[in-house]
Enzyme design. Sequence first.
Site, PDB file in Angstrom:
ATOM      1  N   LEU A  67      39.221  34.938  47.150  1.00 10.98           N
ATOM      2  CA  LEU A  67      40.675  35.098  47.042  1.00 10.98           C
ATOM      3  C   LEU A  67      41.065  36.571  47.016  1.00 10.98           C
ATOM      4  O   LEU A  67      42.168  36.939  47.366  1.00 10.98           O
ATOM      5  CB  LEU A  67      41.188  34.426  45.766  1.00 10.98           C
ATOM      6  N   GLY A  73      35.252  43.230  40.173  1.00 11.03           N
ATOM      7  CA  GLY A  73      34.530  42.099  40.750  1.00 11.03           C
ATOM      8  C   GLY A  73      35.399  41.269  41.665  1.00 11.03           C
ATOM      9  O   GLY A  73      36.516  41.656  42.009  1.00 11.03           O
ATOM     10  N   ALA A 142      46.659  30.522  41.750  1.00 11.14           N
ATOM     11  CA  ALA A 142      48.026  30.818  42.208  1.00 11.14           C
ATOM     12  C   ALA A 142      48.057  30.632  43.730  1.00 11.14           C
ATOM     13  O   ALA A 142      47.647  31.519  44.482  1.00 11.14           O
ATOM     14  CB  ALA A 142      48.424  32.233  41.806  1.00 11.14           C
ATOM     15  N   ASP A 185      53.183  46.099  31.234  1.00  8.68           N
ATOM     16  CA  ASP A 185      52.739  46.522  32.566  1.00  8.68           C
ATOM     17  C   ASP A 185      53.327  45.611  33.642  1.00  8.68           C
ATOM     18  O   ASP A 185      52.630  45.148  34.532  1.00  8.68           O
ATOM     19  CB  ASP A 185      51.213  46.530  32.637  1.00  8.68           C
ATOM     20  N   GLU A 189      52.624  44.234  41.495  1.00 12.40           N
ATOM     21  CA  GLU A 189      51.180  44.061  41.684  1.00 12.40           C
ATOM     22  C   GLU A 189      50.567  43.114  40.664  1.00 12.40           C
ATOM     23  O   GLU A 189      49.471  42.605  40.872  1.00 12.40           O
ATOM     24  CB  GLU A 189      50.443  45.411  41.593  1.00 12.40           C
TER      25      GLU A 189
HETATM   26  P1  AMP Z   1      42.260  41.038  40.251  1.00 12.67           P
HETATM   27  O1  AMP Z   1      40.861  41.415  39.958  1.00 12.67           O
HETATM   28  O2  AMP Z   1      42.890  40.227  39.166  1.00 12.67           O
HETATM   29  O3  AMP Z   1      43.102  42.214  40.675  1.00 12.67           O
HETATM   30  O4  AMP Z   1      42.206  40.049  41.490  1.00 12.67           O
HETATM   31  C1  AMP Z   1      41.869  40.477  42.780  1.00 12.67           C
HETATM   32  C2  AMP Z   1      42.633  39.668  43.802  1.00 12.67           C
HETATM   33  O5  AMP Z   1      42.242  38.291  43.736  1.00 12.67           O
HETATM   34  C3  AMP Z   1      44.128  39.642  43.580  1.00 12.67           C
HETATM   35  O6  AMP Z   1      44.741  40.735  44.180  1.00 12.67           O
HETATM   36  C4  AMP Z   1      44.544  38.311  44.214  1.00 12.67           C
HETATM   37  O7  AMP Z   1      44.685  38.459  45.596  1.00 12.67           O
HETATM   38  C5  AMP Z   1      43.359  37.437  43.954  1.00 12.67           C
HETATM   39  N1  AMP Z   1      43.563  36.608  42.757  1.00 12.67           N
HETATM   40  C6  AMP Z   1      43.303  36.961  41.480  1.00 12.67           C
HETATM   41  N2  AMP Z   1      43.585  35.970  40.627  1.00 12.67           N
HETATM   42  C7  AMP Z   1      44.052  34.942  41.369  1.00 12.67           C
HETATM   43  C8  AMP Z   1      44.536  33.618  41.065  1.00 12.67           C
HETATM   44  N3  AMP Z   1      44.583  33.181  39.816  1.00 12.67           N
HETATM   45  N4  AMP Z   1      44.940  32.834  42.079  1.00 12.67           N
HETATM   46  C9  AMP Z   1      44.906  33.303  43.350  1.00 12.67           C
HETATM   47  N5  AMP Z   1      44.461  34.527  43.706  1.00 12.67           N
HETATM   48  C10 AMP Z   1      44.047  35.352  42.739  1.00 12.67           C
END
Ligand code: AMP
EC number: 2.7.11.1
Length: 325
Positions: A67, A73, A142, A185, A189
């Site tokens: 995703l 990570g 999401a 925050d 984003e």
């Molecule tokens: P993060 O490490 O939270 O910044 O997540 C990296 C990327 O993964 C985000 O920019 C989203 O595109 C995707 N992502 C993170 N959490 C979710 C979620 N709960 N549902 C769908 N996509 C997600």
Amino acid sequence: MANSLNTQSTTHKANNDSLIGTYDGGLERDEEDRKSDLAGGDKGRILDLQLRGQAWNLNMFDVGRPLGKGKFGRVYMARTRTQPPFVVALKCLYKTELVEARVEKQLRREIEIQANLRHPNILRLYGFFYDGKRIFLMIEFAGKGELYKQLNKLGRFSDKRSSRYIAQMADALLYLHSKHVIHRDIKPENLLLGINGELKIGDFGWSVHAPGNRRTTLCGTLDYLPPEMIEGREHTAAVDLWSLGVLAYEFLVGGPPFEESGHSATYRRISRVDYSIPSHVSPEAQDLISKLLVHEPEQRLSLEKVQNHPWILKYKKSSRSTGVV
Ligand code: AMP
């Protein structure tokens, strides 16, 4: 058939799955890339002790398409092998990287806060588990992805769409503040979209439980910070009201109100509340923004008043719905 995940050899077979998509082998690739790393060591084990509970493990999931990739990570779409199956976003964080970046405490706080929240506009954290090197967060999926991508694509949002997003933010913030959580925050984003287009607050990295006033620590993007935070004064839940005003502005205009190339120029403009609203923004929206972007925190419009502001009521759906379209 779902892809299989063999944790004995830590290899996942790439497989096609129409619901959760195709796994890309990223977890093994990351593993290879990190072969030379320390394996978390004692510091990693401290993290284990700090995080309670371990009812889940990777073997209990079919891992699907990636995703996204965050700072620490990858995030995968995944489905539990339980009956009935349950789709989640599985966020994999590397302990070594968390320790190196000194964000263990922040992560702990994020987990503790998010796991206890239940609101349609706040992304649920269902649980977490870990192995020797990684921590996995089971997060509500999401379905429509990142809000800022939509904003980038469209340039700016319509009056109606912006109003409905701000209404959902006000609901979510009211709930957070009632739990004594200040988000601190808020920015595009950190917002995701649910399958019905409903807004979901998705990142609690900088949230604090707020027993009372706190001295400020500078965090977040400067563009969304209120005067009291950049001036190093004490701050309260009213910081989120200011950021809500900045968010409304960015939705309607396409960029934040105090944007400058240098930090000190942005700082000066925030401190002087020096912004102007383009004339295409509706008078009702202008009114709400001007009542949130107020220098003195106590004088900002309350969330209850935001919910009942003419710009919000104008587009409020008759039946209760959190979606946008
Ligand atoms: P993060 O490490 O939270 O910044 O997540 C990296 C990327 O993964 C985000 O920019 C989203 O595109 C995707 N992502 C993170 N959490 C979710 C979620 N709960 N549902 C769908 N996509 C997600």
